[in-house]
Write a protein that holds these residues in place. Structure first.
Motif, PDB file in Angstrom:
ATOM      1  N   GLY A   1       0.815  -1.209   0.000  1.00 49.11           N
ATOM      2  CA  GLY A   1       0.000   0.000   0.000  1.00 49.11           C
ATOM      3  C   GLY A   1       0.847   1.257   0.000  1.00 49.11           C
ATOM      4  O   GLY A   1       0.552   2.231  -0.708  1.00 49.11           O
TER       5      GLY A   1
ATOM      6  N   PHE B   1      -3.792  -2.393  -5.674  1.00 54.02           N
ATOM      7  CA  PHE B   1      -3.878  -2.486  -4.215  1.00 54.02           C
ATOM      8  C   PHE B   1      -5.215  -3.105  -3.808  1.00 54.02           C
ATOM      9  O   PHE B   1      -5.283  -3.977  -2.939  1.00 54.02           O
ATOM     10  CB  PHE B   1      -3.735  -1.081  -3.624  1.00 54.02           C
ATOM     11  CG  PHE B   1      -3.902  -1.000  -2.126  1.00 54.02           C
ATOM     12  CD1 PHE B   1      -2.933  -1.517  -1.286  1.00 54.02           C
ATOM     13  CD2 PHE B   1      -5.007  -0.385  -1.563  1.00 54.02           C
ATOM     14  CE1 PHE B   1      -3.071  -1.434   0.100  1.00 54.02           C
ATOM     15  CE2 PHE B   1      -5.153  -0.296  -0.187  1.00 54.02           C
ATOM     16  CZ  PHE B   1      -4.176  -0.822   0.637  1.00 54.02           C
TER      17      PHE B   1
ATOM     18  N   TYR C   1      -7.452   2.711   5.973  1.00 52.41           N
ATOM     19  CA  TYR C   1      -6.766   2.880   4.692  1.00 52.41           C
ATOM     20  C   TYR C   1      -6.896   4.299   4.148  1.00 52.41           C
ATOM     21  O   TYR C   1      -6.087   4.705   3.315  1.00 52.41           O
ATOM     22  CB  TYR C   1      -7.263   1.831   3.691  1.00 52.41           C
ATOM     23  CG  TYR C   1      -6.732   0.470   4.064  1.00 52.41           C
ATOM     24  CD1 TYR C   1      -5.408   0.137   3.823  1.00 52.41           C
ATOM     25  CD2 TYR C   1      -7.531  -0.448   4.731  1.00 52.41           C
ATOM     26  CE1 TYR C   1      -4.905  -1.090   4.208  1.00 52.41           C
ATOM     27  CE2 TYR C   1      -7.029  -1.678   5.119  1.00 52.41           C
ATOM     28  CZ  TYR C   1      -5.709  -1.992   4.854  1.00 52.41           C
ATOM     29  OH  TYR C   1      -5.200  -3.202   5.260  1.00 52.41           O
TER      30      TYR C   1
ATOM     31  N   THR D   1      -3.064   5.061   3.656  1.00 50.04           N
ATOM     32  CA  THR D   1      -2.719   4.884   2.249  1.00 50.04           C
ATOM     33  C   THR D   1      -3.151   6.065   1.388  1.00 50.04           C
ATOM     34  O   THR D   1      -2.322   6.731   0.766  1.00 50.04           O
ATOM     35  CB  THR D   1      -3.360   3.582   1.712  1.00 50.04           C
ATOM     36  OG1 THR D   1      -2.897   2.478   2.496  1.00 50.04           O
ATOM     37  CG2 THR D   1      -2.980   3.348   0.262  1.00 50.04           C
TER      38      THR D   1
END
Length: 423
Positions: free
Chosen positions: A23, A51, A243, A247
């Motif tokens: 990631g 991803f 996330y 990310t």
């Protein structure tokens, strides 16, 4: 219990290291290296699609390894999932770029990311259930929270390696070969994890099952489909929060706001440190007050904090971004600290490895796979503050809140012996 919990924690940390390092690489370098014909935004979007493939594979991994876990035991799952994820991660570090082999490069990346997700889909069910099924009922949330600290440690390890490389290498060196080093390191970590897990005892709950499910997935679909859908919807907000912070925000701030890679990694890692440290505390509260109240509180906090999170991120100021990340991750840890015990108690032992893992990983498809992609697309239609991302995250939080409201409480109730009657 301490040795078992430590081995489960170490294993999940290693497997999530493998997952998270991809990631971070997707947010920083994979776009231009594997999709050079795209614009910077489109290249990042394409990298996030690869991803997301890992999340799509995770429910399939939970079916595959869940079948093994419900038929053959939890221990074989721990070894097989770790081997698969570790091997796929090392291989990612060896894939030539688009410049060397053309379209085969992103194709190989997709295949290896799929294998990573397949292995991680089995990891959670094996590690968490082995710990939860050994734990005493009155402290089940606490002991089963140890594997839940693993994702935070894996993230810190992955990003610590990337941060060290970013600080010591030039941008050209990092893009040329430095990004590969964290993937190669996964081989050493996987070997250490296999050694730690070699002496673990099988789960007593599994050993007590007299009639094992012949096809666990069929039983889950037939008898527990509503529970699987509710747990998937309930868990989606946790994935979305984590996330978004770890990310998507990394790509957004470095590309759109011009914040340095080192500053962003430092802000994110500091917030994750606090989250990891508070996971056992959230679990203790879950043992005392129940699993469902903690999850409802976390979802409510997430609903209120998503717009402030994106506003603080858009400032580009390190302390304000850290505050936004910390608030979001505190809402997340309120749920994640108890979710291992919660899921293990929601499903009966004969299909627990399949049911709990499928519900957990389906939540990852909605919350983890789609969030970086949707957020990157929504930013293109926003001003400096990505309010559309805040609205998207708030919507997922409300969905999860509704799903948790429909789930029952599962905390074991202590049985108090009656007072003796005196003649």
């Amino acid at each position: 219990m301490l040795r078992l919990a430590a081995a489960s924690l170490a294993g999940t940390a290693i497997e999530f290291y493998d997952f998270f390092v991809y990631g971070t690489a997707a947010a920083l370098v994979l776009g231009p290296l594997f999709f050079p014909a795209f614009s910077p935004v489109a290249g990042t979007l394409a990298a996030f699609v690869t991803f997301g493939v890992g999340f799509v594979a995770r429910p399939l991994g939970s079916v595959l390894f869940g079948h093994i876990g419900d038929r053959r035991g939890r221990r074989p799952v721990l070894v097989g999932s770790l081997l698969l994820t570790g091997a796929a991660t090392v291989a990612v570090g060896c894939v030539p770029t688009y410049e060397s082999i053309g379209g085969a490069a992103p194709a190989l990346l997709l295949v290896l990311r799929f294998l990573q997700g397949l292995g991680l889909g089995g990891e959670w069910g094996g590690a968490v259930l082995l710990t939860a099924e050994h734990a005493p009922a009155e402290r089940r949330a606490l002991w089963s929270s140890f594997p839940q600290v693993g994702p935070a440690l894996g993230f810190l390890l992955a990003n610590g390696v990337v941060l060290a490389l970013s600080a010591t290498l030039s941008d050209a060196q990092f893009a040329q070969w430095g990004w590969r080093v964290p993937f190669w390191a996964a081989g050493v970590l996987a070997a250490a994890g296999l050694w730690l897990r070699s002496s673990l005892a099988e789960s007593p709950s599994f050993l007590e099952i007299d009639d094992h499910a012949r096809v666990p997935l069929a039983e889950v679909v037939r008898g527990h489909w509503r529970l699987v859908l509710l747990t998937a919807g309930a868990l989606s907000v946790g994935y979305a929060i984590f996330y978004t912070v770890t990310t998507w925000s990394l790509a957004y701030a470095t590309e759109r706001l011009g914040v340095s890679r080192t500053v962003m990694l430092t802000c994110i890692m500091a917030a994750v440190v606090v989250m990891g440290a508070l996971t056992p505390l959230a679990a203790l509260l879950g043992d005392r007050y129940g699993r469902r109240p903690m999850c409802l509180a976390g979802c409510t906090a997430a609903t209120a904090w998503m717009f402030p999170t994106v506003y603080l991120l858009a400032t580009g100021e390190p302390l304000l971004m850290f505050a936004g990340f910390l608030g979001a991750l505190l809402a997340f840890v309120t749920m994640s600290g108890v979710i291992a015990a919660y899921l293990s108690e929601l499903y009966e032992p004969r299909v627990r490895c399949t049911g709990a893992a499928v519900g957990y990983n389906l939540g990852g498809v909605l919350g983890g796979a789609l969030t970086p992609i949707a957020a990157t697309a929504l930013v293109g239609h926003s001003g400096r503050v990505p309010w559309g991302v805040g609205a998207y995250l708030t919507g997922i939080a409300l969905l999860s809140l509704g799903c948790f409201a429909l789930l029952p409480e599962t905390r074991p109730v202590a049985v108090v012996a009656p007072e003796p009657v005196m003649d």
